[in-house]
Write a protein that holds these residues in place. Structure first.
Motif, PDB file in Angstrom:
ATOM      1  N   TYR A 140     -36.712 -63.247 -75.498  1.00 60.78           N
ATOM      2  CA  TYR A 140     -36.846 -63.735 -76.871  1.00 60.78           C
ATOM      3  C   TYR A 140     -37.945 -64.774 -77.012  1.00 60.78           C
ATOM      4  O   TYR A 140     -38.570 -64.884 -78.077  1.00 60.78           O
ATOM      5  CB  TYR A 140     -35.501 -64.272 -77.377  1.00 60.78           C
ATOM      6  CG  TYR A 140     -34.620 -63.176 -77.918  1.00 60.78           C
ATOM      7  CD1 TYR A 140     -34.735 -62.761 -79.238  1.00 60.78           C
ATOM      8  CD2 TYR A 140     -33.718 -62.517 -77.099  1.00 60.78           C
ATOM      9  CE1 TYR A 140     -33.954 -61.736 -79.746  1.00 60.78           C
ATOM     10  CE2 TYR A 140     -32.930 -61.474 -77.584  1.00 60.78           C
ATOM     11  CZ  TYR A 140     -33.054 -61.095 -78.907  1.00 60.78           C
ATOM     12  OH  TYR A 140     -32.298 -60.059 -79.395  1.00 60.78           O
ATOM     13  N   LEU A 141     -38.203 -65.532 -75.951  1.00 62.31           N
ATOM     14  CA  LEU A 141     -39.314 -66.477 -76.009  1.00 62.31           C
ATOM     15  C   LEU A 141     -40.642 -65.736 -76.087  1.00 62.31           C
ATOM     16  O   LEU A 141     -41.568 -66.159 -76.798  1.00 62.31           O
ATOM     17  CB  LEU A 141     -39.293 -67.405 -74.793  1.00 62.31           C
ATOM     18  CG  LEU A 141     -40.335 -68.537 -74.796  1.00 62.31           C
ATOM     19  CD1 LEU A 141     -40.188 -69.410 -76.041  1.00 62.31           C
ATOM     20  CD2 LEU A 141     -40.199 -69.392 -73.536  1.00 62.31           C
ATOM     21  N   LEU A 142     -40.751 -64.616 -75.398  1.00 61.25           N
ATOM     22  CA  LEU A 142     -41.952 -63.779 -75.498  1.00 61.25           C
ATOM     23  C   LEU A 142     -42.127 -63.248 -76.923  1.00 61.25           C
ATOM     24  O   LEU A 142     -43.248 -63.146 -77.427  1.00 61.25           O
ATOM     25  CB  LEU A 142     -41.878 -62.618 -74.504  1.00 61.25           C
ATOM     26  CG  LEU A 142     -42.088 -62.976 -73.024  1.00 61.25           C
ATOM     27  CD1 LEU A 142     -41.705 -61.796 -72.130  1.00 61.25           C
ATOM     28  CD2 LEU A 142     -43.530 -63.390 -72.764  1.00 61.25           C
ATOM     29  N   SER A 183     -25.408 -63.507 -72.651  1.00 63.72           N
ATOM     30  CA  SER A 183     -25.022 -63.507 -71.240  1.00 63.72           C
ATOM     31  C   SER A 183     -23.554 -63.901 -71.062  1.00 63.72           C
ATOM     32  O   SER A 183     -22.853 -63.355 -70.196  1.00 63.72           O
ATOM     33  CB  SER A 183     -25.911 -64.465 -70.445  1.00 63.72           C
ATOM     34  OG  SER A 183     -25.557 -64.472 -69.082  1.00 63.72           O
ATOM     35  N   PHE A 184     -23.079 -64.825 -71.880  1.00 66.57           N
ATOM     36  CA  PHE A 184     -21.674 -65.249 -71.804  1.00 66.57           C
ATOM     37  C   PHE A 184     -20.738 -64.080 -72.090  1.00 66.57           C
ATOM     38  O   PHE A 184     -19.736 -63.885 -71.384  1.00 66.57           O
ATOM     39  CB  PHE A 184     -21.416 -66.385 -72.801  1.00 66.57           C
ATOM     40  CG  PHE A 184     -19.999 -66.877 -72.812  1.00 66.57           C
ATOM     41  CD1 PHE A 184     -19.531 -67.708 -71.810  1.00 66.57           C
ATOM     42  CD2 PHE A 184     -19.129 -66.494 -73.828  1.00 66.57           C
ATOM     43  CE1 PHE A 184     -18.212 -68.164 -71.819  1.00 66.57           C
ATOM     44  CE2 PHE A 184     -17.815 -66.936 -73.844  1.00 66.57           C
ATOM     45  CZ  PHE A 184     -17.355 -67.776 -72.829  1.00 66.57           C
ATOM     46  N   MET A 185     -21.065 -63.277 -73.103  1.00 65.09           N
ATOM     47  CA  MET A 185     -20.213 -62.147 -73.463  1.00 65.09           C
ATOM     48  C   MET A 185     -20.146 -61.120 -72.329  1.00 65.09           C
ATOM     49  O   MET A 185     -19.061 -60.653 -71.964  1.00 65.09           O
ATOM     50  CB  MET A 185     -20.725 -61.489 -74.752  1.00 65.09           C
ATOM     51  CG  MET A 185     -20.566 -62.350 -75.991  1.00 65.09           C
ATOM     52  SD  MET A 185     -20.956 -61.461 -77.512  1.00 65.09           S
ATOM     53  CE  MET A 185     -22.714 -61.141 -77.278  1.00 65.09           C
ATOM     54  N   THR A 186     -21.291 -60.754 -71.776  1.00 60.26           N
ATOM     55  CA  THR A 186     -21.305 -59.757 -70.701  1.00 60.26           C
ATOM     56  C   THR A 186     -20.631 -60.292 -69.432  1.00 60.26           C
ATOM     57  O   THR A 186     -19.949 -59.545 -68.736  1.00 60.26           O
ATOM     58  CB  THR A 186     -22.745 -59.323 -70.369  1.00 60.26           C
ATOM     59  OG1 THR A 186     -23.534 -60.483 -70.054  1.00 60.26           O
ATOM     60  CG2 THR A 186     -23.382 -58.596 -71.538  1.00 60.26           C
ATOM     61  N   VAL A 225     -20.211 -52.904 -73.458  1.00 56.72           N
ATOM     62  CA  VAL A 225     -20.685 -54.231 -73.870  1.00 56.72           C
ATOM     63  C   VAL A 225     -22.030 -54.533 -73.225  1.00 56.72           C
ATOM     64  O   VAL A 225     -22.949 -55.059 -73.863  1.00 56.72           O
ATOM     65  CB  VAL A 225     -19.654 -55.321 -73.506  1.00 56.72           C
ATOM     66  CG1 VAL A 225     -20.228 -56.720 -73.737  1.00 56.72           C
ATOM     67  CG2 VAL A 225     -18.384 -55.146 -74.322  1.00 56.72           C
ATOM     68  N   THR A 226     -22.170 -54.179 -71.932  1.00 53.96           N
ATOM     69  CA  THR A 226     -23.425 -54.404 -71.212  1.00 53.96           C
ATOM     70  C   THR A 226     -24.571 -53.601 -71.824  1.00 53.96           C
ATOM     71  O   THR A 226     -25.689 -54.114 -71.974  1.00 53.96           O
ATOM     72  CB  THR A 226     -23.272 -54.023 -69.724  1.00 53.96           C
ATOM     73  OG1 THR A 226     -22.264 -54.844 -69.136  1.00 53.96           O
ATOM     74  CG2 THR A 226     -24.577 -54.211 -68.970  1.00 53.96           C
ATOM     75  N   LEU A 227     -24.285 -52.360 -72.192  1.00 52.81           N
ATOM     76  CA  LEU A 227     -25.319 -51.519 -72.810  1.00 52.81           C
ATOM     77  C   LEU A 227     -25.757 -52.076 -74.158  1.00 52.81           C
ATOM     78  O   LEU A 227     -26.959 -52.153 -74.449  1.00 52.81           O
ATOM     79  CB  LEU A 227     -24.805 -50.084 -72.968  1.00 52.81           C
ATOM     80  CG  LEU A 227     -25.796 -49.060 -73.546  1.00 52.81           C
ATOM     81  CD1 LEU A 227     -27.027 -48.942 -72.657  1.00 52.81           C
ATOM     82  CD2 LEU A 227     -25.127 -47.701 -73.709  1.00 52.81           C
ATOM     83  N   LEU A 228     -24.790 -52.508 -74.961  1.00 52.07           N
ATOM     84  CA  LEU A 228     -25.123 -53.105 -76.258  1.00 52.07           C
ATOM     85  C   LEU A 228     -25.911 -54.401 -76.062  1.00 52.07           C
ATOM     86  O   LEU A 228     -26.876 -54.676 -76.786  1.00 52.07           O
ATOM     87  CB  LEU A 228     -23.842 -53.382 -77.050  1.00 52.07           C
ATOM     88  CG  LEU A 228     -23.054 -52.158 -77.538  1.00 52.07           C
ATOM     89  CD1 LEU A 228     -21.738 -52.588 -78.171  1.00 52.07           C
ATOM     90  CD2 LEU A 228     -23.877 -51.335 -78.533  1.00 52.07           C
ATOM     91  N   ALA A 229     -25.494 -55.188 -75.065  1.00 53.83           N
ATOM     92  CA  ALA A 229     -26.199 -56.433 -74.773  1.00 53.83           C
ATOM     93  C   ALA A 229     -27.619 -56.155 -74.296  1.00 53.83           C
ATOM     94  O   ALA A 229     -28.551 -56.892 -74.633  1.00 53.83           O
ATOM     95  CB  ALA A 229     -25.434 -57.226 -73.707  1.00 53.83           C
ATOM     96  N   ALA A 230     -27.790 -55.088 -73.505  1.00 50.33           N
ATOM     97  CA  ALA A 230     -29.121 -54.725 -73.012  1.00 50.33           C
ATOM     98  C   ALA A 230     -30.049 -54.354 -74.163  1.00 50.33           C
ATOM     99  O   ALA A 230     -31.234 -54.694 -74.155  1.00 50.33           O
ATOM    100  CB  ALA A 230     -29.015 -53.560 -72.029  1.00 50.33           C
ATOM    101  N   VAL A 231     -29.491 -53.679 -75.157  1.00 51.08           N
ATOM    102  CA  VAL A 231     -30.287 -53.322 -76.339  1.00 51.08           C
ATOM    103  C   VAL A 231     -30.695 -54.584 -77.090  1.00 51.08           C
ATOM    104  O   VAL A 231     -31.859 -54.755 -77.478  1.00 51.08           O
ATOM    105  CB  VAL A 231     -29.490 -52.370 -77.265  1.00 51.08           C
ATOM    106  CG1 VAL A 231     -30.238 -52.167 -78.583  1.00 51.08           C
ATOM    107  CG2 VAL A 231     -29.259 -51.025 -76.579  1.00 51.08           C
ATOM    108  N   LEU A 232     -29.737 -55.495 -77.279  1.00 52.83           N
ATOM    109  CA  LEU A 232     -30.030 -56.761 -77.965  1.00 52.83           C
ATOM    110  C   LEU A 232     -30.990 -57.629 -77.163  1.00 52.83           C
ATOM    111  O   LEU A 232     -31.855 -58.306 -77.718  1.00 52.83           O
ATOM    112  CB  LEU A 232     -28.736 -57.537 -78.208  1.00 52.83           C
ATOM    113  CG  LEU A 232     -27.777 -56.999 -79.279  1.00 52.83           C
ATOM    114  CD1 LEU A 232     -26.489 -57.809 -79.281  1.00 52.83           C
ATOM    115  CD2 LEU A 232     -28.427 -57.036 -80.659  1.00 52.83           C
ATOM    116  N   ALA A 233     -30.848 -57.593 -75.832  1.00 53.08           N
ATOM    117  CA  ALA A 233     -31.607 -58.494 -74.967  1.00 53.08           C
ATOM    118  C   ALA A 233     -33.022 -58.023 -74.692  1.00 53.08           C
ATOM    119  O   ALA A 233     -33.925 -58.844 -74.519  1.00 53.08           O
ATOM    120  CB  ALA A 233     -30.867 -58.682 -73.640  1.00 53.08           C
ATOM    121  N   THR A 234     -33.232 -56.722 -74.624  1.00 56.71           N
ATOM    122  CA  THR A 234     -34.551 -56.203 -74.252  1.00 56.71           C
ATOM    123  C   THR A 234     -35.207 -55.352 -75.332  1.00 56.71           C
ATOM    124  O   THR A 234     -36.370 -55.564 -75.669  1.00 56.71           O
ATOM    125  CB  THR A 234     -34.463 -55.378 -72.945  1.00 56.71           C
ATOM    126  OG1 THR A 234     -33.514 -54.303 -73.122  1.00 56.71           O
ATOM    127  CG2 THR A 234     -34.020 -56.243 -71.777  1.00 56.71           C
TER     128      THR A 234
END
Length: 340
Positions: A140-142, A183-186, A225-234
């Motif tokens: 997100y900083l990028l 990261s906390f959720m995953t 949850v990890t897959l959804l987080a990966a979409v949000l994160a990357t």
């Protein structure tokens, strides 16, 4: 939820794994289920002949990364010429990089030369939380840095008024909040799984997919949850970056002089290179829910290689930074030793 037959089958599988892999550190829970208390990070133990070589290369990379990023922080803080939002974000990025590599590389170095490759359950999940939190923050900083470059190129006359000190500090803080929240959720969903054995992770860092694959309870919800987080994160920040660069390229293409185009593109080319290197490997690793045996080699790209290259890509090929380095006696030796 498992049936009784399923539980019996799991216990038989665990017993078989223990007999094949040797001793397994565990405790009894509820009187009938063994739970592991530590994990074994296999890292690159299969490459026995290359352990010392890998240790030397990674140690050198770590020293270069930390030293280079500290030099950036010192330079940006001490040189008035670099007191701009762009270099504030670069300085923040440098702090983030030092923290990111320090979460994983020291442990990896110890793993490469030590017989003890274990990590406690708490230590494993703590490392995973920090590792993923810092990684998502970097994504997100990028994206924030891409927004900054887009604003500077498309609104140069109003840039200073829009990008006030209050705004760019808020923009620098936001990725940390987003990163550690995701990261906390995953981490919570993965930590709630049952780990009965085996306890060997084919990785050099505790990460989501390798741990989920070791769970003896159903990891389906955790993987979703990890897959959804990966979409949000990357994926989400990657799309944001692409959108900003489409806008930037469209603006640059309208500049009539080649000198003007070159000057405009030079302010964002370094960021584009770093983002491509980081996202290229991160998306491959985290979008696939089941992982791969090659994930740890891809992870080396964004945990070791990219952080080492970033100080050189972001600063030493930048005219403003070169000018600031020339004025700094402390960093003059760095410039003189750098080719080009």
């Amino acid at each position: 939820m498992y049936s009784i037959n399923g539980d019996i089958w799991n216990l038989l599988t665990i017993a078989s794994n223990v007999s094949l892999t040797g001793s397994l550190s565990c405790t009894m829970e509820d009187g009938n289920k063994t739970m592991v208390t530590e994990f074994i990070l296999l890292a690159f133990s299969s490459l026995q002949q290359l352990q010392i070589l890998l240790f030397t290369i990674i140690l050198l990379a770590y020293i270069i990364c930390v030293t280079g990023n500290i030099a950036i922080i010192v330079l940006v803080r001490t040189e008035p010429l670099l007191h701009t939002p762009m270099y504030f974000f670069i300085c923040t990025f440098a702090v983030l990089e030092i923290m990111f590599v320090s979460v994983t590389i020291p442990n990896l170095l110890d793993n490469l030369i030590s017989w003890n490759k274990s990590i406690s359950l708490l230590g494993c999940f703590t490392q995973m939380y920090a590792f993923n939190g810092l990684g998502i923050t970097e994504c997100y900083l990028l994206a924030v840095m891409a927004f900054d470059r887009d604003l500077a190129i498309n609104n140069p006359l109003h840039y200073s008024a829009i990008m006030s000190k209050g705004l760019y500090i808020e923009l620098a803080i936001a990725p940390w909040i987003i990163g550690f929240t995701i990261s906390f959720m995953t981490t919570i969903f993965t930590a709630r799984l049952k780990y009965c054995g085996p306890n060997q992770l084919n990785h050099f860092v505790c990460d989501l997919t390798p741990l989920q694959n070791l769970a003896c309870s159903n990891p389906f919800i955790s993987k979703v949850v990890t897959l959804l987080a990966a979409v949000l994160a990357t994926v989400v920040p990657f799309i944001i970056i692409i959108a900003f660069y489409i806008h930037i390229i469209n603006t640059i293409s309208k500049i009539k002089t080649s000198e003007g185009k070159e000057k405009a593109f030079s302010t964002c080319s370094s960021h584009l290179i770093v983002a491509s290197l980081y996202y290229g490997t991160a998306i491959i690793v985290y979008i696939r829910p089941n992982g791969s045996q090659y994930d740890k080699f891809l992870a080396l790209m964004y945990t070791v290689l990219t952080p080492v290259l970033n100080p050189f890509i972001y600063t030493l090929r930048n005219k403003d930074v070169k000018s600031a380095v020339r004025k700094s006696r402390l960093l003059k030796l760095v410039l003189d030793s750098y080719p080009g």
